[in-house]
Structures are given as C-alpha cells and as structure tokens.
Design a protein around this motif. Structure first.
Motif, short mmCIF file in Angstrom:
data_model
loop_
_atom_site.label_atom_id
_atom_site.label_comp_id
_atom_site.label_asym_id
_atom_site.label_seq_id
_atom_site.Cartn_x
_atom_site.Cartn_y
_atom_site.Cartn_z
N HIS A 303 52.55 60.82 37.22
CA HIS A 303 52.84 60.65 35.86
C HIS A 303 52.97 59.22 35.39
CE1 HIS A 303 54.94 64.96 36.15
NE2 HIS A 303 53.56 64.77 36.26
N GLU A 304 52.46 58.33 36.27
CA GLU A 304 52.46 56.84 35.85
C GLU A 304 51.53 56.01 36.54
OE1 GLU A 304 54.86 56.28 39.20
OE2 GLU A 304 55.27 58.01 37.56
N PHE A 305 51.27 55.04 36.26
CA PHE A 305 50.39 53.98 36.73
C PHE A 305 50.74 52.47 36.58
CE2 PHE A 305 47.90 54.41 32.83
CZ PHE A 305 47.34 53.15 32.75
N THR A 306 50.92 51.59 37.46
CA THR A 306 51.33 50.41 37.45
C THR A 306 50.22 49.51 37.65
OG1 THR A 306 53.57 50.93 37.73
CG2 THR A 306 53.06 48.63 38.06
N VAL A 307 49.97 48.47 36.76
CA VAL A 307 49.02 47.23 37.10
C VAL A 307 49.51 46.03 37.46
CG1 VAL A 307 46.70 46.31 36.16
CG2 VAL A 307 47.40 48.56 35.41
N VAL A 308 49.16 45.68 38.62
CA VAL A 308 49.77 44.25 38.87
C VAL A 308 48.67 43.09 39.30
CG1 VAL A 308 51.95 45.15 39.61
CG2 VAL A 308 50.09 44.93 41.32
N SER A 309 49.02 41.91 39.22
CA SER A 309 47.92 40.98 39.92
C SER A 309 48.35 40.66 41.21
CB SER A 309 48.09 39.59 39.21
OG SER A 309 47.41 38.71 39.75
N GLY A 310 47.26 40.59 42.11
CA GLY A 310 47.43 40.31 43.43
C GLY A 310 46.88 38.94 44.05
N HIS A 311 46.73 38.03 43.01
CA HIS A 311 46.11 36.74 43.18
C HIS A 311 47.34 36.06 44.05
CE1 HIS A 311 48.40 35.47 39.71
NE2 HIS A 311 48.30 34.41 40.28
N VAL A 312 48.37 36.34 43.95
CA VAL A 312 49.57 35.89 44.73
C VAL A 312 50.15 36.78 45.89
CG1 VAL A 312 51.70 34.50 44.59
CG2 VAL A 312 50.07 34.09 42.84
N ALA A 313 50.20 36.42 46.96
CA ALA A 313 50.62 37.23 47.97
C ALA A 313 52.20 37.58 47.46
CB ALA A 313 50.40 36.67 49.46
N PRO A 314 52.64 38.61 48.42
CA PRO A 314 54.11 38.91 48.06
C PRO A 314 55.03 38.17 48.63
CG PRO A 314 52.71 40.86 48.86
CD PRO A 314 51.82 39.71 48.75
N LEU A 333 49.36 52.93 41.85
CA LEU A 333 49.43 51.40 41.95
C LEU A 333 47.93 50.69 41.57
CD1 LEU A 333 50.96 48.73 42.05
CD2 LEU A 333 50.90 48.84 44.39
N VAL A 334 47.82 49.95 40.76
CA VAL A 334 46.28 49.36 40.64
C VAL A 334 46.54 47.97 40.65
CG1 VAL A 334 44.36 48.94 39.15
CG2 VAL A 334 45.57 51.24 38.92
N VAL A 335 45.68 47.36 41.77
CA VAL A 335 45.93 45.99 42.08
C VAL A 335 44.62 45.14 41.78
CG1 VAL A 335 46.48 44.34 43.73
CG2 VAL A 335 47.46 46.36 43.97
N LEU A 336 44.75 44.28 40.77
CA LEU A 336 43.52 43.37 40.37
C LEU A 336 43.70 42.06 41.08
CD1 LEU A 336 43.41 44.00 36.63
CD2 LEU A 336 42.48 45.39 38.42
N MET A 337 42.50 41.54 41.39
CA MET A 337 42.45 40.24 41.91
C MET A 337 43.31 40.04 43.19
SD MET A 337 42.95 37.65 38.65
CE MET A 337 44.39 38.44 38.27
N GLY A 338 43.05 41.21 44.01
CA GLY A 338 43.94 41.27 45.24
C GLY A 338 43.23 41.45 46.69
#
Length: 410
Positions: A303-314, A333-338
């Motif tokens: 029911h939801e999606f979240t977009v995050v940048s993965g260019h920096v490690a957790p 969960l959608v990760v860009l640049m990861g």
C-alpha cells in the motif's frame, strides 16, 4: 449552403450562455473545452454520464434534469444538440435557426449551422482543422491532420520559430528514465527550441542527435574539478549562457527534483536573477520497475512505496536515511544509486527485521535497449550483483511486489 466550405472562426464564449442538449458521450467530450473557454454552460438532459454529472456537481456547469422544451435556446450564443431523440434535435435546431444561434448537431451535420473542428493545443497555440469539402467530410482524416500538426509542434519535428523576441532563461527539464519517447511533450518542445543544452549522462542521449547544428551541447558529465565543483561549474554555465540572451535547457535524467540537484540549480539561478522553468520528468523510481514488469504498489501486497538514495552506505555518518525504520515497513522499497552499496544495505535491513528471503530485483539500464533485470533476495543480492556483474545505472526494488509479475533475468 452544403456546397460551400465552412468559414473558420474562433468563438469567444467567456461569460456567454451556451446550451448543451443531451448529457451523453458527445456532451462528455465537448463540455471540457466549453468550460475551459469560460462559457456559462446550461445542460438540458434528463440523464448524464457520470463524468458529466461530476462537472455539474463541481459547479462547472448548470444541469437541468429534463427534456428539451421550446425556449431553452433563448439568449444563447452557441448550442450543442446531442440527444438520441431525432424530433427533439430537429426542434432545437429549428429554434436555434430562428434565434440566430450558432448550432452544432451530433446527429446531422448537414442540418447544423456550425461544425466542431478537430482541435489540439500546444503551448499557447490552438490548432483547429475542418474539412473544406462539404460533401466529402472525413472526421478521421481531419483528426489525423490535427494530430500530426500538434505532435510536430510539441516534439519539435514541426519547427515554427518565434519571430518576436524570446525571453532568455533556463528550463530544468526532466528527461525521464532513458527512453527518448518517455520525455514529456513540453520537455521535448523546449529542447527543440534551445540555443544551449547542458546534458546529464543519464539523460535521454538519443534526443541530442535531433538537435539542429547551431545548438551548443555541453556534456555536464565532463565538467571537471570533482563532484562539488562540477555542480558549481554547471550552475555557472547555466547563468553565463542565460545572461548572453540564450535559451538554455538543462537536460537531466528522471525528474529534476528526485536526487537530481534541481533545487540547487534553481537556487543558483534565482540568486543570479535568471528566470527558470521547471519541467517535471518521469522518475526512474517508478518507470523502470514498471518497464521490468514490477508494480511498486499492488492491491493486497503493498500500500506504499518508499524511494531512497543508496549512494551513501547505511553506516556512513553522512547518511540521512532511517534504515531501521525502513526495515519495518511492509511496502516496497526502491533504492536509486545503490548498486555498489547494496550488500551493506541488505545486511542492515536484515539486521533490523526485514526477512532475508524478501525478493529483490535489480533493473539495469531501464527502459533502454540494454535493459536487464536480475532477481535475488536480500540474503543473496550482494553475491548476485558480483556474479552477474550488475553495473550502474540500476534501480533496485525490494519487496513482495517483485514476485508478482513474470520474472526475467540476465
């Protein structure tokens, strides 16, 4: 009358009474343009389609739920007659003739005093096409001519240069995920009118080949001095060329405001007093999964999606992402640049409660001819990236939606 072509004219209907008789599909198609023209629309019909009813509920038109009666066209400037009752149509048409009201009839064009042209719009221009041969009207051909002209104006293949002085400035254009057909029509038109194009590596490169020879193309990916200085150099280039009175397009991949530094460029232009237009683009966070057969939401699954940048490690102190909270979400969960950080991302999500067997898809070069999808799980994704040699740019989708559609792999 039927032997002569129609005389084309543009009606200015703002605040003027327009009567529409019949609330079916014809009215549904014609009412939006009459509303946009500012007409005072009266709909006379015992019934209406849901879309027409919604226009009445919103106060865009006045709806009298009854059949046509003599006198309905009094004081009207324009009438559209579109009922399924031939007798009512003929009577209303006769009334329009007596009152000298321009009248369109959906059932009998030859008995009407006006015809509705096939119309389209492109940035301040209305294209209206009528068949000149009264005996050989072909609505499909007329619509096809309209479509060809409008499409040409929108995508720049039909060049209609402005002869008045253009206002210099910058357009931040989201080019979409890579397929040149996925740029917006407004973005493509601005690109066709540009004097200078400053293009990102991830922008739709194929469109650059269509630019006229006089257009200066600057490759933003090759501006020197490192990432921070590269952005500063891009800002300076935008300002410099705009101050020279040129029309500048900053062609970016995806959407300018989704990890695209669009706001940084807008702020720099604002500080320099440069006018700027922002043209949204189709973000790769949604379009690339879709192109690979993955819906980011699905009934009963996400029911939801979240977009995050993965260019920096957790575990990097610069990270602004709340990875522990993301691990608890049940959506997508959608990760860009990861790509190069996916191993650490997967470890962190699992450590905070995300099941190790959660499906993962990596879509490389999405929407292009080189598109490639590789499937894995959180537990196996790091090894899969290594063995399958997944390379950026790639969009990473994590969640149960990955398993809904047909799976493909390299």
């Amino acid at each position: 009358m039927a032997e002569h072509p129609a005389y084309p004219v543009g009606l200015r209907l703002t605040g003027r009474r327009v009567v529409v008789i019949g609330g079916g599909q014809v009215a549904q198609r014609r009412l939006p343009a009459l509303i946009a023209a500012g007409a005072d629309v009266l709909l006379v019909s015992p019934e209406a389609t849901p879309s027409v009813e919604a226009m009445a509920d919103a106060g865009e038109i006045t709806w009298e739920r009854r059949v046509y009666t003599l006198g309905d066209l009094a004081d009207a400037w324009y009438a559209l007659i579109a009922t399924s009752d031939p007798d009512a149509n003929a009577a209303a048409s006769a009334e329009a003739e007596r009152h000298r009201v321009w009248c369109v009839r959906s059932d009998n064009a030859d008995a009407a005093t006006a015809w509705t042209p096939a119309t389209g719009h492109s940035e301040g221009v209305t294209v209206a096409v009528l068949t000149t041969d009264a005996k050989g009207r072909d609505p499909r051909h007329t619509a096809a001519v309209r479509d060809a002209v409008v499409e040409g104006l929108r995508d720049g293949t039909l060049v209609a240069p402005h002869h008045r002085t253009r206002t210099a400035g910058v357009a931040l254009v989201g080019g979409g995920p890579g397929d040149p057909d996925l740029i917006t029509v407004r973005g493509r038109r601005l690109l066709a009118e540009a004097d200078v194009v400053i293009a990102d590596r991830l922008g739709p490169r194929d469109l650059l080949a269509e630019l006229p020879p006089h257009v200066e193309v600057i490759d933003a990916a090759k501006i020197p001095y490192g990432r921070y200085m590269a952005q500063e150099a891009i800002n300076n280039a935008l300002i410099e060329h705009a101050r020279q009175g040129k029309s500048v397009v900053r062609l970016k991949g995806g959407d300018p405001y989704v990890f695209g530094r669009g706001m940084e460029e807008l702020q720099a232009l604002a500080e320099a007093g440069i006018a700027c237009t922002v043209v949204p683009g189709i973000s790769s966070s949604i379009s690339v999964p879709g192109a690979a057969g993955i819906p980011v939401t699905h009934r009963g699954v996400a029911h939801e999606f979240t977009v995050v940048s993965g260019h920096v490690a957790p575990d990097d102190e610069r990270s602004l992402v709340d990875w522990p909270s993301l691990a608890k979400l049940t959506g997508t969960l959608v990760v860009l640049m990861g790509v190069d950080k996916i191993g650490k991302i997967a470890e962190t999500l699992i450590a905070h409660g995300k099941p190790a067997d959660t499906p993962v898809a990596l879509v490389q070069e999405g929407t292009t001819a080189a598109q490639r999808r590789v499937d894995a799980t959180l537990e196996t994704v790091a090894e899969t990236v290594r063995t399958q040699e997944v390379r950026p740019p790639a969009v990473i989708v994590i969640g149960e939606v990955v398993a809904i559609g047909p799976r493909t792999s390299a």
